[in-house]
Design a protein around this motif. Structure first.
Motif, PDB file in Angstrom:
ATOM      1  N   ILE A  19      25.623 -51.241  55.953  1.00 41.86           N
ATOM      2  CA  ILE A  19      26.436 -51.092  57.169  1.00 41.86           C
ATOM      3  C   ILE A  19      26.903 -49.652  57.384  1.00 41.86           C
ATOM      4  CG2 ILE A  19      28.624 -51.718  58.265  1.00 41.86           C
ATOM      5  CD1 ILE A  19      28.149 -54.590  57.233  1.00 41.86           C
ATOM      6  N   TYR A  22      24.109 -47.449  59.005  1.00 47.94           N
ATOM      7  CA  TYR A  22      23.787 -47.748  60.401  1.00 47.94           C
ATOM      8  C   TYR A  22      24.994 -47.557  61.332  1.00 47.94           C
ATOM      9  CZ  TYR A  22      19.277 -49.333  58.801  1.00 47.94           C
ATOM     10  OH  TYR A  22      18.019 -49.360  58.248  1.00 47.94           O
ATOM     11  N   ARG A  23      26.184 -47.847  60.826  1.00 49.24           N
ATOM     12  CA  ARG A  23      27.396 -47.717  61.650  1.00 49.24           C
ATOM     13  C   ARG A  23      27.910 -46.280  61.668  1.00 49.24           C
ATOM     14  NH1 ARG A  23      31.870 -50.547  58.848  1.00 49.24           N
ATOM     15  NH2 ARG A  23      31.800 -48.573  57.721  1.00 49.24           N
ATOM     16  N   ASP A  24      28.206 -45.728  60.498  1.00 49.01           N
ATOM     17  CA  ASP A  24      28.869 -44.430  60.417  1.00 49.01           C
ATOM     18  C   ASP A  24      27.894 -43.257  60.576  1.00 49.01           C
ATOM     19  OD1 ASP A  24      31.081 -46.019  59.884  1.00 49.01           O
ATOM     20  OD2 ASP A  24      30.945 -45.724  57.720  1.00 49.01           O
ATOM     21  N   GLU A  29      27.485 -49.639  66.597  1.00 46.32           N
ATOM     22  CA  GLU A  29      28.673 -50.488  66.500  1.00 46.32           C
ATOM     23  C   GLU A  29      28.294 -51.831  65.885  1.00 46.32           C
ATOM     24  OE1 GLU A  29      30.605 -51.067  70.305  1.00 46.32           O
ATOM     25  OE2 GLU A  29      29.845 -49.124  70.974  1.00 46.32           O
ATOM     26  N   VAL A  30      29.167 -52.358  65.038  1.00 38.81           N
ATOM     27  CA  VAL A  30      28.978 -53.718  64.545  1.00 38.81           C
ATOM     28  C   VAL A  30      29.340 -54.660  65.692  1.00 38.81           C
ATOM     29  CG1 VAL A  30      29.740 -55.480  62.907  1.00 38.81           C
ATOM     30  CG2 VAL A  30      29.434 -53.106  62.149  1.00 38.81           C
ATOM     31  N   LEU A  44      24.048 -54.830  64.837  1.00 41.58           N
ATOM     32  CA  LEU A  44      24.576 -53.536  65.256  1.00 41.58           C
ATOM     33  C   LEU A  44      23.805 -53.048  66.473  1.00 41.58           C
ATOM     34  CD1 LEU A  44      24.311 -53.322  61.809  1.00 41.58           C
ATOM     35  CD2 LEU A  44      25.896 -51.518  62.373  1.00 41.58           C
TER      36      LEU A  44
END
Length: 135
Positions: A19, A22-24, A29-30, A44
């Motif tokens: 996560i 891919y997110r940070d 966004e999740v 995401l």
């Protein structure tokens, strides 16, 4: 009639470990986090309507033990299909992802077929490419 891609599944060793990449790092966004049968599926995306989303899950999520084991082996070898994203500033995104400590496979370069792109490995070893269309 219109058709567009809605979801692309990305198999990862550990959803919680994947996560942040891919997110940070990539800035997605999740959008959804669903648990069931001892597994999780985390969706995401950019949050913009009509854009494709990715779904992270472990090799055994929704698969038989035998198929999950086969996926686990392919993931460990690093031979699952790559995921390709596009951005309007590949150099800035590259620097943001590199700053997180992600494994760099290719720094941004102008490709002879048009885009400027770069490549990384996610924490599970999947190749992730990011391209920017040529001006």
């Amino acid at each position: 009639m219109n058709i567009s891609l809605k979801y692309c599944h990305v198999t990862v060793q550990d959803v919680d470990e994947a996560i942040p990449f891919y997110r940070d790092a990539l800035g997605l966004e999740v959008l959804n986090d669903v648990a069931g049968g001892g597994h999780r599926w985390v969706t995401l995306g950019s949050g913009s309507p009509g854009n494709a989303e990715i779904v992270l899950s472990d090799p055994h999520a929704g698969r038989s033990e035998q198929d999950g084991n086969a996926m686990q082996e392919l993931l460990a070898k690093g031979v699952l299909p790559m995921t390709v994203f596009t951005t309007d500033d590949v150099d800035a995104l590259f620097e943001r992802v590199r700053a997180t400590g992600a494994e760099v496979l290719q720094e941004p370069i102008d490709q002879p077929w048009g885009p400027r792109d770069c490549a990384f490995r996610d924490p599970s070893g999947n190749m992730v490419r990011v391209n920017q269309a040529a001006d």
